[in-house]
Structures are given as C-alpha cells and as structure tokens.
Design a protein around this motif. Structure first.
Motif, PDB file in Angstrom:
ATOM      1  N   ALA A  54      63.169  65.236   8.119  1.00 44.16           N
ATOM      2  CA  ALA A  54      61.285  64.853   8.543  1.00 44.16           C
ATOM      3  C   ALA A  54      61.342  66.128   7.381  1.00 44.16           C
ATOM      4  CB  ALA A  54      60.854  64.996   9.112  1.00 44.16           C
ATOM      5  N   GLY A  55      61.701  67.427   7.283  1.00 45.47           N
ATOM      6  CA  GLY A  55      61.182  68.342   6.478  1.00 45.47           C
ATOM      7  C   GLY A  55      63.009  69.197   5.816  1.00 45.47           C
ATOM      8  N   VAL A  56      62.748  69.307   4.492  1.00 46.17           N
ATOM      9  CA  VAL A  56      64.319  70.137   3.976  1.00 46.17           C
ATOM     10  C   VAL A  56      63.806  70.427   2.945  1.00 46.17           C
ATOM     11  CG1 VAL A  56      66.208  69.675   2.879  1.00 46.17           C
ATOM     12  CG2 VAL A  56      65.261  67.736   4.629  1.00 46.17           C
ATOM     13  N   THR A  57      63.952  71.763   3.543  1.00 49.37           N
ATOM     14  CA  THR A  57      63.482  72.904   2.436  1.00 49.37           C
ATOM     15  C   THR A  57      64.807  73.736   2.067  1.00 49.37           C
ATOM     16  OG1 THR A  57      63.048  74.767   4.735  1.00 49.37           O
ATOM     17  CG2 THR A  57      61.478  73.308   3.276  1.00 49.37           C
ATOM     18  N   ALA A  58      64.993  74.326   0.780  1.00 45.76           N
ATOM     19  CA  ALA A  58      66.062  75.205   0.484  1.00 45.76           C
ATOM     20  C   ALA A  58      66.040  76.671   0.148  1.00 45.76           C
ATOM     21  CB  ALA A  58      66.764  74.743  -0.751  1.00 45.76           C
ATOM     22  N   CYS A  59      67.533  78.093   0.473  1.00 47.36           N
ATOM     23  CA  CYS A  59      66.738  79.439   0.192  1.00 47.36           C
ATOM     24  C   CYS A  59      67.791  79.956  -0.799  1.00 47.36           C
ATOM     25  CB  CYS A  59      66.830  79.902   1.365  1.00 47.36           C
ATOM     26  SG  CYS A  59      65.252  79.423   2.853  1.00 47.36           S
ATOM     27  N   GLU A  60      67.656  80.632  -1.207  1.00 45.38           N
ATOM     28  CA  GLU A  60      68.703  80.993  -2.132  1.00 45.38           C
ATOM     29  C   GLU A  60      69.362  81.874  -1.526  1.00 45.38           C
ATOM     30  OE1 GLU A  60      69.795  81.577  -6.586  1.00 45.38           O
ATOM     31  OE2 GLU A  60      67.714  82.852  -6.308  1.00 45.38           O
ATOM     32  N   MET A  61      71.174  82.207  -1.615  1.00 43.19           N
ATOM     33  CA  MET A  61      71.921  83.199  -1.018  1.00 43.19           C
ATOM     34  C   MET A  61      72.957  83.687  -1.671  1.00 43.19           C
ATOM     35  SD  MET A  61      72.391  83.575   2.767  1.00 43.19           S
ATOM     36  CE  MET A  61      73.603  81.617   3.308  1.00 43.19           C
ATOM     37  N   THR A  62      73.490  84.779  -2.158  1.00 41.44           N
ATOM     38  CA  THR A  62      74.317  85.132  -2.236  1.00 41.44           C
ATOM     39  C   THR A  62      75.097  86.295  -1.809  1.00 41.44           C
ATOM     40  OG1 THR A  62      73.768  86.652  -4.083  1.00 41.44           O
ATOM     41  CG2 THR A  62      73.143  84.649  -5.456  1.00 41.44           C
ATOM     42  N   ILE A 121      61.394  71.134   0.255  1.00 38.26           N
ATOM     43  CA  ILE A 121      60.935  71.702  -1.112  1.00 38.26           C
ATOM     44  C   ILE A 121      62.588  72.124  -1.835  1.00 38.26           C
ATOM     45  CG2 ILE A 121      61.087  74.227  -1.686  1.00 38.26           C
ATOM     46  CD1 ILE A 121      59.299  74.366   0.766  1.00 38.26           C
ATOM     47  N   VAL A 122      62.933  71.442  -2.012  1.00 40.19           N
ATOM     48  CA  VAL A 122      64.653  70.816  -3.018  1.00 40.19           C
ATOM     49  C   VAL A 122      64.534  71.455  -4.862  1.00 40.19           C
ATOM     50  CG1 VAL A 122      65.454  70.396  -1.104  1.00 40.19           C
ATOM     51  CG2 VAL A 122      64.763  68.115  -2.767  1.00 40.19           C
ATOM     52  N   ASP A 123      63.678  71.030  -5.270  1.00 41.64           N
ATOM     53  CA  ASP A 123      63.591  71.270  -6.354  1.00 41.64           C
ATOM     54  C   ASP A 123      63.949  71.851  -7.869  1.00 41.64           C
ATOM     55  OD1 ASP A 123      61.986  68.127  -6.479  1.00 41.64           O
ATOM     56  OD2 ASP A 123      60.713  69.820  -6.637  1.00 41.64           O
ATOM     57  N   HIS A 124      64.422  73.259  -6.608  1.00 43.92           N
ATOM     58  CA  HIS A 124      64.525  74.447  -7.814  1.00 43.92           C
ATOM     59  C   HIS A 124      66.105  74.534  -7.612  1.00 43.92           C
ATOM     60  CE1 HIS A 124      64.293  75.339  -3.337  1.00 43.92           C
ATOM     61  NE2 HIS A 124      64.708  76.911  -2.938  1.00 43.92           N
ATOM     62  N   MET A 125      66.970  73.500  -6.793  1.00 50.05           N
ATOM     63  CA  MET A 125      68.904  73.348  -6.646  1.00 50.05           C
ATOM     64  C   MET A 125      69.474  72.754  -7.456  1.00 50.05           C
ATOM     65  SD  MET A 125      68.860  71.894  -1.795  1.00 50.05           S
ATOM     66  CE  MET A 125      71.166  72.256  -2.329  1.00 50.05           C
ATOM     67  N   ASP A 126      70.738  73.497  -7.720  1.00 49.53           N
ATOM     68  CA  ASP A 126      71.357  73.043  -8.715  1.00 49.53           C
ATOM     69  C   ASP A 126      71.810  71.481  -8.509  1.00 49.53           C
ATOM     70  OD1 ASP A 126      73.807  73.534  -8.353  1.00 49.53           O
ATOM     71  OD2 ASP A 126      72.886  74.604  -7.107  1.00 49.53           O
ATOM     72  N   GLU A 158      68.254  56.823   5.283  1.00 50.05           N
ATOM     73  CA  GLU A 158      67.807  55.338   4.845  1.00 50.05           C
ATOM     74  C   GLU A 158      66.457  55.322   5.669  1.00 50.05           C
ATOM     75  OE1 GLU A 158      69.010  53.499   3.136  1.00 50.05           O
ATOM     76  OE2 GLU A 158      71.011  54.149   2.654  1.00 50.05           O
ATOM     77  N   ASN A 159      65.709  56.024   6.387  1.00 53.08           N
ATOM     78  CA  ASN A 159      64.933  56.411   7.017  1.00 53.08           C
ATOM     79  C   ASN A 159      64.008  57.541   6.156  1.00 53.08           C
ATOM     80  OD1 ASN A 159      64.915  53.982   9.073  1.00 53.08           O
ATOM     81  ND2 ASN A 159      65.308  55.802  10.797  1.00 53.08           N
ATOM     82  N   SER A 160      64.551  58.308   5.654  1.00 55.75           N
ATOM     83  CA  SER A 160      63.693  59.409   5.071  1.00 55.75           C
ATOM     84  C   SER A 160      63.026  58.841   3.820  1.00 55.75           C
ATOM     85  CB  SER A 160      64.878  60.733   4.711  1.00 55.75           C
ATOM     86  OG  SER A 160      65.304  60.878   5.822  1.00 55.75           O
ATOM     87  N   SER A 161      61.746  59.868   3.864  1.00 55.47           N
ATOM     88  CA  SER A 161      61.161  60.048   2.233  1.00 55.47           C
ATOM     89  C   SER A 161      61.768  59.434   0.923  1.00 55.47           C
ATOM     90  CB  SER A 161      59.445  61.145   2.889  1.00 55.47           C
ATOM     91  OG  SER A 161      60.528  62.256   2.216  1.00 55.47           O
ATOM     92  N   GLU A 162      60.586  58.911   0.349  1.00 56.42           N
ATOM     93  CA  GLU A 162      61.316  58.432  -0.859  1.00 56.42           C
ATOM     94  C   GLU A 162      61.039  60.188  -1.318  1.00 56.42           C
ATOM     95  OE1 GLU A 162      63.236  56.489  -2.734  1.00 56.42           O
ATOM     96  OE2 GLU A 162      62.440  55.597  -0.554  1.00 56.42           O
ATOM     97  N   GLU A 163      60.765  60.898  -1.653  1.00 57.67           N
ATOM     98  CA  GLU A 163      59.906  62.847  -1.937  1.00 57.67           C
ATOM     99  C   GLU A 163      61.804  63.366  -1.295  1.00 57.67           C
ATOM    100  OE1 GLU A 163      57.397  66.207  -0.957  1.00 57.67           O
ATOM    101  OE2 GLU A 163      57.539  64.576   0.453  1.00 57.67           O
ATOM    102  N   LEU A 164      62.367  63.259  -0.506  1.00 57.63           N
ATOM    103  CA  LEU A 164      63.216  63.500  -0.330  1.00 57.63           C
ATOM    104  C   LEU A 164      64.475  63.581  -0.786  1.00 57.63           C
ATOM    105  CD1 LEU A 164      64.860  65.596   1.058  1.00 57.63           C
ATOM    106  CD2 LEU A 164      65.434  64.121   2.592  1.00 57.63           C
ATOM    107  N   LYS A 165      64.547  61.926  -0.998  1.00 57.55           N
ATOM    108  CA  LYS A 165      65.631  61.159  -1.946  1.00 57.55           C
ATOM    109  C   LYS A 165      65.562  61.448  -3.591  1.00 57.55           C
ATOM    110  CE  LYS A 165      65.680  57.533   1.507  1.00 57.55           C
ATOM    111  NZ  LYS A 165      65.876  56.204   1.738  1.00 57.55           N
ATOM    112  N   ASN A 166      64.025  61.179  -3.815  1.00 62.62           N
ATOM    113  CA  ASN A 166      64.059  61.748  -5.605  1.00 62.62           C
ATOM    114  C   ASN A 166      63.901  63.255  -5.343  1.00 62.62           C
ATOM    115  OD1 ASN A 166      63.131  58.770  -5.848  1.00 62.62           O
ATOM    116  ND2 ASN A 166      60.693  59.690  -5.492  1.00 62.62           N
ATOM    117  N   GLY A 167      63.777  63.955  -4.553  1.00 64.14           N
ATOM    118  CA  GLY A 167      64.660  64.997  -4.527  1.00 64.14           C
ATOM    119  C   GLY A 167      65.559  66.058  -4.651  1.00 64.14           C
ATOM    120  N   LEU A 168      66.602  64.973  -3.767  1.00 60.48           N
ATOM    121  CA  LEU A 168      67.909  64.920  -3.925  1.00 60.48           C
ATOM    122  C   LEU A 168      68.574  64.519  -5.578  1.00 60.48           C
ATOM    123  CD1 LEU A 168      68.663  65.534   0.032  1.00 60.48           C
ATOM    124  CD2 LEU A 168      68.226  67.725  -2.665  1.00 60.48           C
TER     125      LEU A 168
END
Length: 169
Positions: A95-103, A131-136, A156-166
């Motif tokens: 339902a919610g997938v957000t990415a945070c950068e770390m080095t 929020i995954v658009d900024h990932m490489d 399969e049950n996840s949103s098109e927003e997630l699938k398109n974002g990734l």
C-alpha cells in the motif's frame, strides 16, 4: 555445520488493536504493518531488516552518519525502503512504498543519510504514499524483483502507481 539464516518476512496485517476502543489513541497509526527493506545497490540485493526501524540495520551499525553527502567520499549506495502492507477487496497488497537514500563508507565508518527524511518517508508510507521516482533504474529493478519474489499476489494487488513508479525504461 553452518546454520542457515532465518528469512525475515514482512510484518503481517493484524487485527486492529484499537477495534471497539474509543479512548486515547483511537485513529492513530500503527507500525504493525510496516517493514524496512535495505537495498545494497552494488551487491544487487534487498533484505528486510527490522533493525532499521530504530536506525540499527546491519548496514547502519557502527557508522556515524553525517548530514552532508559530500563529507562521505567513496561511499557505497544503499536505499532504505519503507513498505506498508494493507488489505483491499482483492486481499493484501503493497500500500505504501517510500525510498530514502543512504550512503556508507565502511573503511572510515561514516555515512550519509537525512534522518528527518527517513522519518518523514516512514510516515508517508504509513499514509499509503508511493515515493520511488527518485530511485535509479538498477535499484528500482532490485526492489521490484524483491517485492514480486516475496509475494506475487501482493504485487498483483498493488496499485498501478507503484508498478509504474518502479517501471524501468
């Protein structure tokens, strides 16, 4: 004899502990359905590491984090992904997938991450944001493969927003 590591799964949806409770805390968010996933970009792997809930993942241990990326030369890239599971009419889904950068530079025991960003992204994941658009692209593919392998039905049950974002070009 070498012991095999126990595979850690996502936090599974539980019944609401506040059901039929109208007192203090009603309507608050619960951390029961969120899991931190750490992506090691160079190794091409993703793992659930519940230690990341308190900034104590395997990758983060022993590292002093600095607020400026430029202060950590030759650092290895990582992503901390907050994944929230929920249930809809078709069953459980991401339902919610957000990415945070770390080095992290292990040699000098220093790393970069923005703690406020990590906390805010965890909150956004709990609130069902993607929020995954900024990932490489490499990292997006690692995450997609990981989420599908973990549970194809959730994917399969996840949103098109997630699938398109990734989606990788």
């Amino acid at each position: 004899m070498e012991q095999k590591k126990k595979k850690v799964g996502f936090n599974i949806i539980k019944t609401d502990p506040l059901d039929n409770h109208k007192g203090f805390g009603k309507g608050s968010l619960t951390l029961d359905n969120i899991s931190p996933v750490i992506i090691d970009v160079e190794e091409g792997e993703a793992v659930i590491d519940v230690g990341a809930m308190h900034a104590r993942s395997v990758a983060e241990k022993g590292i002093k984090f600095l607020p400026n990326k430029e202060d950590v030369p030759d650092a290895k890239p990582y992503w901390l992904i907050w994944v929230t599971i929920d249930r809809n009419e078709n069953g459980p889904y991401y339902a919610g997938v957000t990415a945070c950068e770390m080095t992290i530079n292990r040699e000098i025991r220093r790393g970069y991450k923005s703690l406020p960003e990590h906390v805010n992204r965890m909150d956004k994941s709990l609130k069902r944001y993607i929020i995954v658009d900024h990932m490489d692209d490499k990292s997006k593919k690692i995450l997609t493969d990981f989420l599908k392998a973990h549970n194809e039905a959730f994917w399969e049950n996840s949103s098109e927003e997630l699938k398109n974002g990734l989606a990788v070009q």
